[in-house]
Design an enzyme around this catalytic site. Sequence first.
Site, PDB file in Angstrom:
ATOM      1  N   CYS A  30       0.290  -1.261  -0.055  1.00 52.43           N
ATOM      2  CA  CYS A  30      -0.320  -0.575   0.405  1.00 52.43           C
ATOM      3  C   CYS A  30       1.017   1.299  -0.004  1.00 52.43           C
ATOM      4  CB  CYS A  30      -1.061   0.010   1.045  1.00 52.43           C
ATOM      5  SG  CYS A  30      -1.798  -0.989   1.351  1.00 52.43           S
ATOM      6  N   HIS A  75      -3.232   7.040   2.572  1.00 54.68           N
ATOM      7  CA  HIS A  75      -3.194   5.604   1.980  1.00 54.68           C
ATOM      8  C   HIS A  75      -5.181   5.622   2.449  1.00 54.68           C
ATOM      9  CE1 HIS A  75      -4.481   1.522   1.023  1.00 54.68           C
ATOM     10  NE2 HIS A  75      -3.810   0.997   2.165  1.00 54.68           N
ATOM     11  N   ASN A 129     -10.007  -0.393   0.054  1.00 53.34           N
ATOM     12  CA  ASN A 129      -8.450  -0.400   0.460  1.00 53.34           C
ATOM     13  C   ASN A 129      -8.505  -0.854  -0.900  1.00 53.34           C
ATOM     14  OD1 ASN A 129      -5.908  -0.782   0.510  1.00 53.34           O
ATOM     15  ND2 ASN A 129      -6.248  -1.341   2.601  1.00 53.34           N
TER      16      ASN A 129
HETATM   17  O1  UT7 Z   1      -3.682  -1.313   3.299  1.00 52.66           O
HETATM   18  C1  UT7 Z   1      -3.149  -1.391   4.511  1.00 52.66           C
HETATM   19  C2  UT7 Z   1      -3.376  -0.897   5.955  1.00 52.66           C
HETATM   20  N1  UT7 Z   1      -4.069  -0.939   6.230  1.00 52.66           N
HETATM   21  C3  UT7 Z   1      -4.576  -0.705   7.293  1.00 52.66           C
HETATM   22  O2  UT7 Z   1      -4.160  -0.473   7.755  1.00 52.66           O
HETATM   23  C4  UT7 Z   1      -6.005  -1.268   8.580  1.00 52.66           C
HETATM   24  C5  UT7 Z   1      -5.678  -1.094   9.508  1.00 52.66           C
HETATM   25  N2  UT7 Z   1      -6.463  -2.128  10.701  1.00 52.66           N
HETATM   26  C6  UT7 Z   1      -7.952  -1.579  10.361  1.00 52.66           C
HETATM   27  O3  UT7 Z   1      -8.722  -1.035   9.417  1.00 52.66           O
HETATM   28  C7  UT7 Z   1      -8.610  -2.332  11.715  1.00 52.66           C
HETATM   29  O4  UT7 Z   1      -7.730  -2.640  12.441  1.00 52.66           O
HETATM   30  C8  UT7 Z   1      -9.732  -3.006  10.538  1.00 52.66           C
HETATM   31  C9  UT7 Z   1     -10.909  -2.092  10.155  1.00 52.66           C
HETATM   32  C10 UT7 Z   1      -9.410  -4.591  10.260  1.00 52.66           C
HETATM   33  C11 UT7 Z   1     -10.569  -3.863  12.237  1.00 52.66           C
HETATM   34  O5  UT7 Z   1     -11.033  -2.434  13.096  1.00 52.66           O
HETATM   35  P1  UT7 Z   1     -10.937  -3.011  14.582  1.00 52.66           P
HETATM   36  O6  UT7 Z   1     -11.606  -1.341  14.727  1.00 52.66           O
HETATM   37  O7  UT7 Z   1      -9.582  -3.173  14.313  1.00 52.66           O
HETATM   38  O8  UT7 Z   1     -11.522  -4.386  14.373  1.00 52.66           O
HETATM   39  P2  UT7 Z   1     -11.343  -5.895  15.438  1.00 52.66           P
HETATM   40  O9  UT7 Z   1     -10.204  -6.430  14.371  1.00 52.66           O
HETATM   41  O10 UT7 Z   1     -10.626  -5.310  16.677  1.00 52.66           O
HETATM   42  O11 UT7 Z   1     -12.636  -5.896  15.435  1.00 52.66           O
HETATM   43  C12 UT7 Z   1     -13.739  -6.069  16.869  1.00 52.66           C
HETATM   44  C13 UT7 Z   1     -15.330  -7.041  16.280  1.00 52.66           C
HETATM   45  C14 UT7 Z   1     -13.858  -8.390  16.972  1.00 52.66           C
HETATM   46  O12 UT7 Z   1     -15.189  -9.078  17.237  1.00 52.66           O
HETATM   47  P3  UT7 Z   1     -15.181  -9.520  19.007  1.00 52.66           P
HETATM   48  O13 UT7 Z   1     -13.679 -10.230  19.179  1.00 52.66           O
HETATM   49  O14 UT7 Z   1     -15.314  -7.748  19.881  1.00 52.66           O
HETATM   50  O15 UT7 Z   1     -16.302 -10.754  19.321  1.00 52.66           O
HETATM   51  C15 UT7 Z   1     -14.035  -8.528  14.994  1.00 52.66           C
HETATM   52  O16 UT7 Z   1     -14.366 -10.083  14.721  1.00 52.66           O
HETATM   53  O17 UT7 Z   1     -15.305  -6.844  15.281  1.00 52.66           O
HETATM   54  C16 UT7 Z   1     -15.604  -8.773  14.825  1.00 52.66           C
HETATM   55  N3  UT7 Z   1     -15.492  -8.174  13.249  1.00 52.66           N
HETATM   56  C17 UT7 Z   1     -16.336  -7.508  12.639  1.00 52.66           C
HETATM   57  N4  UT7 Z   1     -17.745  -7.589  12.496  1.00 52.66           N
HETATM   58  C18 UT7 Z   1     -18.725  -7.493  11.553  1.00 52.66           C
HETATM   59  C19 UT7 Z   1     -14.188  -8.421  12.999  1.00 52.66           C
HETATM   60  N5  UT7 Z   1     -14.365  -7.779  10.957  1.00 52.66           N
HETATM   61  C20 UT7 Z   1     -16.171  -8.060  10.642  1.00 52.66           C
HETATM   62  C21 UT7 Z   1     -17.284  -7.369   9.991  1.00 52.66           C
HETATM   63  N6  UT7 Z   1     -18.007  -7.589  10.497  1.00 52.66           N
HETATM   64  N7  UT7 Z   1     -16.414  -7.604   8.870  1.00 52.66           N
END
Ligand code: UT7
Length: 302
Positions: A96, A229, A259
């Site tokens: 990215c 990005h 993305n």
């Molecule tokens: O391109 C290169 C650079 N990439 C980035 O910059 C991406 C960086 N990371 C992010 O943007 C975020 O970390 C994500 C969007 C990938 C995830 O968001 P988050 O707020 O960090 O979510 P999380 O991983 O803390 O997950 C929170 C909850 C979890 O459930 P529990 O454990 O709290 O019950 C996940 O299982 O959200 C759940 N979850 C989802 N729920 C519904 C994860 N993905 C999904 C989904 N739909 N698609």
Amino acid sequence: MVQMLAGRGVQTSDDWIVERTGIRARHFADDGVMSSDLATLAARQALQAAGREAGDIDLIIVATSTPDMVFPSTACIVQQKLGIHGCPAFDVQAVCSGFVYALTVADSMIRTGAASRALVIGAEIFSRILDFDDRTTCVLFGDGAGAVVLEASDQPGLLATELHADGRHVGILCVPGSVSGGKVMGDPLLKMDGQAVFKLAVGVLDSVARSVLSKAGRVEADIDWLIPHQANIRIMHGTARKLKLPLDKLVVTVDEHGNTSAASVPLALDAAVRAGRIRKGDTVLLEGVGGGFTWGAALLDL
Ligand code: UT7
């Protein structure tokens, strides 16, 4: 192109995706369309916008992590599709951060006289490396391409650039598979530790912005437009806030494209220029961050 709003068969919702990422839509290339096809389309549009012909180009760099083939480079395929031959053409693989890396390489080659007019392209078809059983990644990425023409000039355009990588974090965002003996070895689908990437991204996007501004002898208030990005609106807002920039100086296209990895920065730049928001004379800060772990920034006066 097909617009997708959610994953296929995974437990997710539009509300979760919009709230956590800002993504409302993204685009997937049709079967048979390759990164070089998107790259060539973007290159033609950039040439038209710059008032240049393909024959005026003496360097092609394509930033991509989803090349058409293992080799030759997507840049060589684009050169062939543009009908020009002989100039150097190669790919840059910095995920990215790829577009900022490619821009920096082109700038260096122009400054040393190795090239005078470059096509710098970011092009990706991430839809083909997504695991549609993994809701933590399959809802995030899309396909696209963007391009710029960069040429030698007495007026400084690119004021300063800066690139970084830290290979200790190879595993937090990767496609670990490889090709060997005629077979795909290992997993050929994208893996991401989203929280680890999020935390690192927030820190490095702030530090590299300050560093590139200081290299150019500019300050935060000199930035007319910030184009980071386009991965997550929360990271983008955080970066703008740390730089004390009002959110109306932030270019946002993650809502429309998701993305698109190396394509995200040139797509956002193109959208803002075509909308008449970014104008000649504006100072723009481009920032990339992604797998590697890689990050970088380019400060430019348009
Ligand atoms: O391109 C290169 C650079 N990439 C980035 O910059 C991406 C960086 N990371 C992010 O943007 C975020 O970390 C994500 C969007 C990938 C995830 O968001 P988050 O707020 O960090 O979510 P999380 O991983 O803390 O997950 C929170 C909850 C979890 O459930 P529990 O454990 O709290 O019950 C996940 O299982 O959200 C759940 N979850 C989802 N729920 C519904 C994860 N993905 C999904 C989904 N739909 N698609």
